[in-house]
Design a protein around this motif. Structure first.
Motif, PDB file in Angstrom:
ATOM      1  N   PRO A   1      13.262  -8.146   2.649  1.00 32.69           N
ATOM      2  CA  PRO A   1      12.033  -8.946   2.537  1.00 32.69           C
ATOM      3  C   PRO A   1      10.810  -8.105   2.211  1.00 32.69           C
ATOM      4  N   HIS A   2       9.881  -8.690   1.485  1.00 33.42           N
ATOM      5  CA  HIS A   2       8.612  -8.036   1.198  1.00 33.42           C
ATOM      6  C   HIS A   2       7.493  -9.050   1.384  1.00 33.42           C
ATOM      7  N   LEU A   3       6.266  -8.566   1.410  1.00 32.59           N
ATOM      8  CA  LEU A   3       5.133  -9.436   1.690  1.00 32.59           C
ATOM      9  C   LEU A   3       4.930 -10.485   0.598  1.00 32.59           C
ATOM     10  N   THR A   4       4.635 -11.689   1.030  1.00 28.09           N
ATOM     11  CA  THR A   4       4.239 -12.744   0.097  1.00 28.09           C
ATOM     12  C   THR A   4       2.760 -12.565  -0.252  1.00 28.09           C
TER      13      THR A   4
ATOM     14  N   SER B   1       7.121  -2.439   2.953  1.00 26.15           N
ATOM     15  CA  SER B   1       7.357  -2.615   4.388  1.00 26.15           C
ATOM     16  C   SER B   1       7.015  -1.340   5.152  1.00 26.15           C
ATOM     17  N   TRP B   2       7.064  -1.425   6.488  1.00 25.40           N
ATOM     18  CA  TRP B   2       6.816  -0.282   7.379  1.00 25.40           C
ATOM     19  C   TRP B   2       7.808   0.832   7.098  1.00 25.40           C
ATOM     20  N   LYS B   3       9.093   0.489   7.014  1.00 22.59           N
ATOM     21  CA  LYS B   3      10.138   1.506   6.858  1.00 22.59           C
ATOM     22  C   LYS B   3      10.083   2.175   5.489  1.00 22.59           C
ATOM     23  N   SER B   4       9.614   1.458   4.461  1.00 23.83           N
ATOM     24  CA  SER B   4       9.560   2.025   3.114  1.00 23.83           C
ATOM     25  C   SER B   4       8.497   3.108   2.997  1.00 23.83           C
ATOM     26  N   LEU B   5       7.546   3.115   3.912  1.00 29.74           N
ATOM     27  CA  LEU B   5       6.423   4.041   3.837  1.00 29.74           C
ATOM     28  C   LEU B   5       6.516   5.192   4.833  1.00 29.74           C
ATOM     29  N   VAL B   6       7.214   4.979   5.973  1.00 34.82           N
ATOM     30  CA  VAL B   6       7.117   5.914   7.088  1.00 34.82           C
ATOM     31  C   VAL B   6       7.715   7.285   6.789  1.00 34.82           C
ATOM     32  N   GLY B   7       8.853   7.351   6.057  1.00 36.09           N
ATOM     33  CA  GLY B   7       9.475   8.646   5.778  1.00 36.09           C
ATOM     34  C   GLY B   7       8.587   9.568   4.969  1.00 36.09           C
TER      35      GLY B   7
ATOM     36  N   THR C   1     -10.936   2.239   3.099  1.00 34.53           N
ATOM     37  CA  THR C   1     -10.436   0.873   3.223  1.00 34.53           C
ATOM     38  C   THR C   1      -9.907   0.363   1.885  1.00 34.53           C
ATOM     39  N   ILE C   2     -10.611   0.699   0.822  1.00 31.88           N
ATOM     40  CA  ILE C   2     -10.157   0.314  -0.525  1.00 31.88           C
ATOM     41  C   ILE C   2      -8.802   0.961  -0.824  1.00 31.88           C
ATOM     42  N   ILE C   3      -8.654   2.252  -0.465  1.00 30.36           N
ATOM     43  CA  ILE C   3      -7.382   2.954  -0.677  1.00 30.36           C
ATOM     44  C   ILE C   3      -6.265   2.290   0.140  1.00 30.36           C
ATOM     45  N   ALA C   4      -6.554   1.922   1.396  1.00 29.41           N
ATOM     46  CA  ALA C   4      -5.554   1.281   2.266  1.00 29.41           C
ATOM     47  C   ALA C   4      -5.098  -0.057   1.681  1.00 29.41           C
ATOM     48  N   ILE C   5      -6.024  -0.802   1.093  1.00 30.39           N
ATOM     49  CA  ILE C   5      -5.677  -2.089   0.477  1.00 30.39           C
ATOM     50  C   ILE C   5      -4.767  -1.875  -0.732  1.00 30.39           C
ATOM     51  N   ILE C   6      -5.029  -0.812  -1.498  1.00 28.84           N
ATOM     52  CA  ILE C   6      -4.162  -0.495  -2.646  1.00 28.84           C
ATOM     53  C   ILE C   6      -2.736  -0.221  -2.178  1.00 28.84           C
ATOM     54  N   TYR C   7      -2.597   0.478  -1.037  1.00 27.84           N
ATOM     55  CA  TYR C   7      -1.270   0.754  -0.478  1.00 27.84           C
ATOM     56  C   TYR C   7      -0.521  -0.536  -0.146  1.00 27.84           C
ATOM     57  N   LEU C   8      -1.239  -1.574   0.282  1.00 28.66           N
ATOM     58  CA  LEU C   8      -0.600  -2.849   0.609  1.00 28.66           C
ATOM     59  C   LEU C   8       0.132  -3.436  -0.597  1.00 28.66           C
ATOM     60  N   PHE C   9      -0.427  -3.202  -1.781  1.00 33.55           N
ATOM     61  CA  PHE C   9       0.187  -3.721  -2.997  1.00 33.55           C
ATOM     62  C   PHE C   9       1.293  -2.797  -3.518  1.00 33.55           C
ATOM     63  N   THR C  10       1.326  -1.549  -3.015  1.00 33.76           N
ATOM     64  CA  THR C  10       2.235  -0.536  -3.557  1.00 33.76           C
ATOM     65  C   THR C  10       3.562  -0.474  -2.808  1.00 33.76           C
ATOM     66  N   PHE C  11       3.516  -0.606  -1.473  1.00 29.74           N
ATOM     67  CA  PHE C  11       4.727  -0.501  -0.655  1.00 29.74           C
ATOM     68  C   PHE C  11       5.102  -1.870  -0.097  1.00 29.74           C
TER      69      PHE C  11
ATOM     70  N   ALA D   1      -1.991  10.810   2.874  1.00 32.85           N
ATOM     71  CA  ALA D   1      -1.113  10.284   3.920  1.00 32.85           C
ATOM     72  C   ALA D   1      -1.892   9.544   5.008  1.00 32.85           C
ATOM     73  N   TRP D   2      -2.963  10.161   5.516  1.00 33.05           N
ATOM     74  CA  TRP D   2      -3.709   9.522   6.601  1.00 33.05           C
ATOM     75  C   TRP D   2      -4.390   8.237   6.143  1.00 33.05           C
ATOM     76  N   ALA D   3      -4.784   8.180   4.882  1.00 35.03           N
ATOM     77  CA  ALA D   3      -5.416   6.957   4.372  1.00 35.03           C
ATOM     78  C   ALA D   3      -4.443   5.784   4.375  1.00 35.03           C
ATOM     79  N   ALA D   4      -3.136   6.093   4.425  1.00 35.43           N
ATOM     80  CA  ALA D   4      -2.122   5.042   4.425  1.00 35.43           C
ATOM     81  C   ALA D   4      -1.808   4.516   5.820  1.00 35.43           C
ATOM     82  N   VAL D   5      -2.288   5.192   6.867  1.00 32.03           N
ATOM     83  CA  VAL D   5      -1.932   4.790   8.236  1.00 32.03           C
ATOM     84  C   VAL D   5      -2.427   3.384   8.584  1.00 32.03           C
ATOM     85  N   PRO D   6      -3.686   3.010   8.276  1.00 37.83           N
ATOM     86  CA  PRO D   6      -4.077   1.614   8.537  1.00 37.83           C
ATOM     87  C   PRO D   6      -3.158   0.608   7.851  1.00 37.83           C
ATOM     88  N   THR D   7      -2.651   0.988   6.676  1.00 35.48           N
ATOM     89  CA  THR D   7      -1.734   0.101   5.956  1.00 35.48           C
ATOM     90  C   THR D   7      -0.407  -0.036   6.689  1.00 35.48           C
TER      91      THR D   7
END
Length: 522
Positions: free
Chosen positions: A124-127, A359-365, A347-357, A94-100
């Protein structure tokens, strides 16, 4: 693993405040309003009070056992590997996802002046450009942390000043920009979605997420000059400060809303510029000059939180390495007192999260539920170490410590339960995957892992199973067999039972790596 004691009381206060004032203040007021309506004001007060109880358990632990990555190490010290690994795994994931998630907030708030970050449409999702921009944000957080504590402190102090001045300015303009949009009638129907929505908002609208950033004071406690005094003081003052700020901000946000913005119900609250809600509302009020400053702040604030949490999560990675859960090399600190390899790994783990989720709301719960579940470490570790006299309290104080621990455990359990069955079942999958990883680690590193203390940690399986059953039968996304209100009573008794069971089963010796000199009498 060698560390330097070069952090002052104010430094960890600043780190904790910076950890808590992030994307939550920019996006939380809208999300909370949509879930709970005007009663969202109470959600910040309730959230701050609940988390303060949990934080006090950690304050008592950290002042007596200052250690790098405390939220990971405390449980392994008190309960052994079987229970310790599972909580460490969920907490770290969970904490590794916070920078993401903070990078998502930067990208969302930047979309109005940086085009092509997001796709268009209802969801919308990231381009590809947005993802690359997000990667740059995450890497820049890591580079500052790698530069060492001095650079980290200076950067964080500057960011902290902005995090105070600009939210206060925002509150002023929301309250005192007088026009037809400032309506006290917005508060007439105070709980439009009922009291159940007030509690649902805690995990799902980012309320609890905003407060969970207090942990830098815990993770960095070994690097503090005087942890006995500095850690409790920094924790409690930072929580009080942020609770007041968030509560007043939410009240100002509700006060400034156009009355037609919730004409279709608070759950459909919308207005022009709602994707960046604070900026959009101030634009409606005509405060355009301040909006330009706010757009800059909307980048700096979440970036600062990602920076702080990135630093503290690297210490958790070091602690997991010391426990034998991940490679030993990740616990190394360089001459500047920085765990470079851990930062790069996270940082590598956080970058993987960028490709997985998306938006902000999709991850926060999910993030809130996992982080809160990880915080059961505080009350359970404190209770056991107190019962075994590993942390020494006066005899007549022990009953108050155990009362504090049972209340804190109940709070954590309720917050996870309020996240709903959809989130809890995902946590269940994480737990299963975590124990599969533990099995692999045992095969590869038997000497380091040693005795897993399976019997002593077996209560953790009872806890997770019970939590899943309550969530499935409850009214928060479950079958609604257990009515709202009664569920709180059931979960309270369940939490007390788990606390007593953990004390009975977990009769282990304190880790040899924790010296007797660290055990202080209060």
């Amino acid at each position: 693993m060698t560390t330097r004691k070069n952090l002052s009381s104010f430094a960890i206060f600043a780190a904790s405040v910076s950890g808590m004032i992030g994307s939550g203040w920019l996006l939380g007021p809208l999300s909370a309003s949509q879930v709970a309506g005007p009663a969202s004001i109470l959600t910040w007060i309730i959230g701050g009070a609940l988390i303060s109880v949990v934080a006090f358990c950690f304050a008592l632990l950290a002042k007596n056992l200052p250690t790098t990555g405390g939220t990971v190490r405390f449980f392994q010290i008190s309960h052994g590997h079987f229970a310790g690994f599972c909580i460490s795994w969920i907490t770290w994931v969970a904490w590794a996802a916070v920078p993401t998630i903070e990078a998502f907030a930067v990208l969302q708030c930047s979309s109005s002046f940086i085009p092509h970050l997001w796709t268009k449409g209802a969801s919308p999702h990231l381009t590809e450009f947005g993802i690359m921009f997000g990667i740059c944000i995450v890497i820049s957080m890591a580079m500052i942390n790698i530069a060492g504590n001095k650079i980290f402190n200076k950067t964080n102090y500057i960011i902290l000043i902005l995090k105070f001045v600009i939210p206060v300015g925002t509150i002023f303009f929301l309250f005192f920009s007088h026009n037809e949009y400032n309506l006290t009638s917005n508060f007439t129907e105070f709980t439009p979605n009922g009291w159940q929505a007030v509690f649902s908002a805690l995990p799902l609208a980012g309320i609890i997420y905003s407060f969970l950033g207090f942990n830098p004071a815990i993770e960095l406690s070994k690097e503090v000059k005087d942890p006995m005094k500095a850690v409790p003081k920094a924790l409690l003052l930072s929580l009080l400060f942020t609770t007041l700020l968030y509560t007043i901000l939410q009240a100002a946000f509700i006060y400034a809303l156009p009355n037609n913005s919730y004409a279709n119900g608070w759950s459909h609250l919308t207005f022009s510029g709602v994707t960046a809600p604070i900026q959009g509302l101030l634009t409606l009020l005509g405060v355009t000059f301040f909006v330009k400053v706010l757009y800059l702040e909307s980048v700096i604030t979440p970036f600062g939180t990602g920076l702080v949490i990135g630093a503290t999560t690297s210490r958790m990675t070091c602690a997991m390495s010391e426990n034998g859960y991940i490679p030993k090399k990740l616990s190394h600190f360089n001459q500047k007192g920085t765990p470079v390899k851990s930062i790069v790994f996270n940082t590598i783990i956080a970058i993987i999260y960028l490709f997985t989720f998306s938006s902000w709301k999709s991850l926060v719960g999910l993030l809130v539920a996992c982080l809160t579940l990880g915080y059961i470490v505080g009350p359970l570790a404190l209770g056991l170490l107190t019962a075994q006299n590993k942390i020494l309290f006066k005899v007549h104080h022990k009953k108050y410590i155990h009362a504090l621990c049972t209340i804190a455990l109940t709070i954590c359990t309720l917050i996870v339960y309020w996240a709903g069955w959809n989130v809890v079942q995902k946590i269940g999958l994480l737990i299963i995957s975590g124990y599969l990883i533990l099995g692999i680690m045992c095969l590869l590193n038997r000497k380091k892992m040693g005795n897993l203390n399976i019997i002593k940690g077996s209560w953790i399986l009872v806890y997770f199973l019970g939590l899943c059953i309550f969530s499935y039968l409850g009214t928060f996304g479950g079958m609604a067999i257990i009515p709202f209100g009664i569920d709180v009573v059931y979960i309270s008794f369940f939490s007390i039972g788990i606390y007593l069971l953990s004390l009975k089963l977990s009769k282990i010796k304190l880790s040899e790596k924790v010296s007797k000199a660290q055990l202080q009498t209060i």
